[in-house]
Design a protein around this motif. Structure first.
Motif, PDB file in Angstrom:
ATOM      1  N   VAL A   5      62.819   3.156  57.078  1.00 55.20           N
ATOM      2  CA  VAL A   5      61.680   4.069  57.038  1.00 55.20           C
ATOM      3  C   VAL A   5      61.667   4.909  58.304  1.00 55.20           C
ATOM      4  N   GLU A   6      61.817   6.217  58.129  1.00 57.16           N
ATOM      5  CA  GLU A   6      61.868   7.126  59.273  1.00 57.16           C
ATOM      6  C   GLU A   6      60.483   7.629  59.648  1.00 57.16           C
ATOM      7  N   SER A   7      60.361   8.043  60.906  1.00 50.36           N
ATOM      8  CA  SER A   7      59.153   8.695  61.402  1.00 50.36           C
ATOM      9  C   SER A   7      59.505   9.498  62.642  1.00 50.36           C
ATOM     10  N   GLY A   8      58.579  10.363  63.053  1.00 52.27           N
ATOM     11  CA  GLY A   8      58.765  11.089  64.300  1.00 52.27           C
ATOM     12  C   GLY A   8      59.169  12.538  64.166  1.00 52.27           C
ATOM     13  N   GLY A   9      59.392  12.999  62.948  1.00 54.77           N
ATOM     14  CA  GLY A   9      59.750  14.397  62.778  1.00 54.77           C
ATOM     15  C   GLY A   9      58.586  15.320  63.111  1.00 54.77           C
ATOM     16  N   GLY A  10      58.887  16.604  63.197  1.00 54.24           N
ATOM     17  CA  GLY A  10      57.844  17.575  63.493  1.00 54.24           C
ATOM     18  C   GLY A  10      58.417  18.927  63.826  1.00 54.24           C
ATOM     19  N   LEU A  11      57.554  19.768  64.372  1.00 55.00           N
ATOM     20  CA  LEU A  11      57.918  21.135  64.758  1.00 55.00           C
ATOM     21  C   LEU A  11      58.059  21.202  66.274  1.00 55.00           C
ATOM     22  N   VAL A  12      59.154  21.775  66.717  1.00 52.39           N
ATOM     23  CA  VAL A  12      59.405  21.884  68.154  1.00 52.39           C
ATOM     24  C   VAL A  12      60.094  23.210  68.427  1.00 52.39           C
ATOM     25  N   LEU A  20      63.140  10.582  66.974  1.00 49.70           N
ATOM     26  CA  LEU A  20      62.957  10.006  65.650  1.00 49.70           C
ATOM     27  C   LEU A  20      63.079   8.492  65.733  1.00 49.70           C
ATOM     28  N   SER A  21      62.314   7.826  64.888  1.00 46.90           N
ATOM     29  CA  SER A  21      62.372   6.371  64.801  1.00 46.90           C
ATOM     30  C   SER A  21      62.723   5.962  63.387  1.00 46.90           C
ATOM     31  N   CYS A  22      63.401   4.839  63.274  1.00 47.57           N
ATOM     32  CA  CYS A  22      63.756   4.304  61.972  1.00 47.57           C
ATOM     33  C   CYS A  22      63.473   2.808  61.988  1.00 47.57           C
ATOM     34  N   ALA A  23      62.505   2.399  61.194  1.00 49.76           N
ATOM     35  CA  ALA A  23      62.191   0.984  61.069  1.00 49.76           C
ATOM     36  C   ALA A  23      63.237   0.350  60.176  1.00 49.76           C
ATOM     37  N   ALA A  24      64.019  -0.523  60.766  1.00 51.59           N
ATOM     38  CA  ALA A  24      65.150  -1.127  60.067  1.00 51.59           C
ATOM     39  C   ALA A  24      64.788  -2.536  59.618  1.00 51.59           C
ATOM     40  N   PRO A  25      65.493  -3.028  58.609  1.00 55.13           N
ATOM     41  CA  PRO A  25      65.269  -4.421  58.211  1.00 55.13           C
ATOM     42  C   PRO A  25      65.644  -5.373  59.337  1.00 55.13           C
ATOM     43  N   VAL A  95      66.056  17.867  57.241  1.00 52.80           N
ATOM     44  CA  VAL A  95      65.485  16.547  56.998  1.00 52.80           C
ATOM     45  C   VAL A  95      66.501  15.523  57.505  1.00 52.80           C
ATOM     46  N   TYR A  96      66.055  14.629  58.348  1.00 55.57           N
ATOM     47  CA  TYR A  96      66.931  13.618  58.928  1.00 55.57           C
ATOM     48  C   TYR A  96      66.725  12.293  58.203  1.00 55.57           C
ATOM     49  N   TYR A  97      67.838  11.712  57.764  1.00 53.27           N
ATOM     50  CA  TYR A  97      67.808  10.473  57.006  1.00 53.27           C
ATOM     51  C   TYR A  97      68.432   9.345  57.815  1.00 53.27           C
ATOM     52  N   CYS A  98      67.788   8.209  57.785  1.00 51.78           N
ATOM     53  CA  CYS A  98      68.304   7.002  58.406  1.00 51.78           C
ATOM     54  C   CYS A  98      68.982   6.154  57.329  1.00 51.78           C
ATOM     55  N   ALA A  99      70.084   5.528  57.681  1.00 53.68           N
ATOM     56  CA  ALA A  99      70.840   4.765  56.691  1.00 53.68           C
ATOM     57  C   ALA A  99      71.316   3.450  57.271  1.00 53.68           C
ATOM     58  N   LEU A 100      71.387   2.463  56.400  1.00 55.24           N
ATOM     59  CA  LEU A 100      71.851   1.120  56.756  1.00 55.24           C
ATOM     60  C   LEU A 100      73.157   0.835  56.042  1.00 55.24           C
ATOM     61  N   GLY A 101      74.149   0.379  56.780  1.00 53.01           N
ATOM     62  CA  GLY A 101      75.454   0.117  56.195  1.00 53.01           C
ATOM     63  C   GLY A 101      75.743  -1.361  56.022  1.00 53.01           C
ATOM     64  N   LEU A 102      75.722  -1.839  54.806  1.00 49.62           N
ATOM     65  CA  LEU A 102      76.090  -3.231  54.546  1.00 49.62           C
ATOM     66  C   LEU A 102      77.579  -3.351  54.248  1.00 49.62           C
ATOM     67  N   THR A 103      78.102  -2.480  53.414  1.00 46.62           N
ATOM     68  CA  THR A 103      79.523  -2.531  53.082  1.00 46.62           C
ATOM     69  C   THR A 103      80.351  -1.918  54.206  1.00 46.62           C
ATOM     70  N   TYR A 104      79.873  -0.824  54.770  1.00 49.45           N
ATOM     71  CA  TYR A 104      80.506  -0.162  55.921  1.00 49.45           C
ATOM     72  C   TYR A 104      82.015  -0.101  55.745  1.00 49.45           C
ATOM     73  N   SER A 105      82.460   0.514  54.665  1.00 41.19           N
ATOM     74  CA  SER A 105      83.883   0.486  54.318  1.00 41.19           C
ATOM     75  C   SER A 105      84.639   1.751  54.653  1.00 41.19           C
ATOM     76  N   GLN A 119      63.603   7.802  53.236  1.00 45.00           N
ATOM     77  CA  GLN A 119      63.101   8.980  52.533  1.00 45.00           C
ATOM     78  C   GLN A 119      63.271  10.260  53.339  1.00 45.00           C
ATOM     79  N   GLY A 120      63.541  10.126  54.615  1.00 45.84           N
ATOM     80  CA  GLY A 120      63.777  11.297  55.454  1.00 45.84           C
ATOM     81  C   GLY A 120      62.543  11.751  56.212  1.00 45.84           C
ATOM     82  N   THR A 121      62.785  12.414  57.324  1.00 45.27           N
ATOM     83  CA  THR A 121      61.715  12.994  58.120  1.00 45.27           C
ATOM     84  C   THR A 121      62.136  14.404  58.532  1.00 45.27           C
TER      85      THR A 121
END
Length: 127
Positions: A5-12, A20-25, A95-105, A119-121
């Motif tokens: 879950v991303e947060s921290g986006g905005g206008l600059v 930007l922050s991404c709450a990871a599992p 829009v910046y997306y955070c992603a988690l790599g389990l397979t990382y192949s 979902q992106g920020t």
């Protein structure tokens, strides 16, 4: 909850900074690679930065377009990944997306390495 879950986006303004922050599992997911991507012309997702944990040490990777301006970091105690963005340019608007790599192949910079996406920020840089 595995989805980041991303947060921290905005206008600059151009030249400014944003974090930007991404709450990871947490738990068993806390040591898997994580990355930031953004859409780009002709690409579904353009790699921005990644952070991995291998052999007890952290490694970071950056796209050439953001190297020296962006910094990715991870707070394992808070299960949060950060993207500190400085010297922002209008072309960083996306829009910046955070992603988690389990397979990382497929390597740090390949979107196929990542299985769960946030979902992106929105980040907007004005000139």
């Amino acid at each position: 909850q595995v989805q980041p879950v991303e947060s921290g986006g905005g206008l600059v303004q151009a030249g400014g900074s944003l974090r930007l922050s991404c709450a990871a599992p947490g738990g068993s997911f806390s040591r898997y690679p994580m990355a930031w991507f953004r859409p780009a012309p002709g690409k579904e997702r353009e790699f921005v930065a990644a952070i991995t944990w291998t052999g007890g040490s952290t490694s970071t990777y950056y796209a050439d377009s953001v190297k020296g301006r962006f910094t990715i970091s991870r707070d394992y105690a808070k299960n949060t990944v950060y993207l500190q963005m400085s010297s922002l340019k209008p072309e960083d608007t996306a829009v910046y997306y955070c992603a988690l790599g389990l397979t990382y192949s497929a390597g740090a910079g390949n979107s196929r390495s990542y299985d769960y996406w946030g979902q992106g920020t929105q980040v907007t840089v004005s000139s």
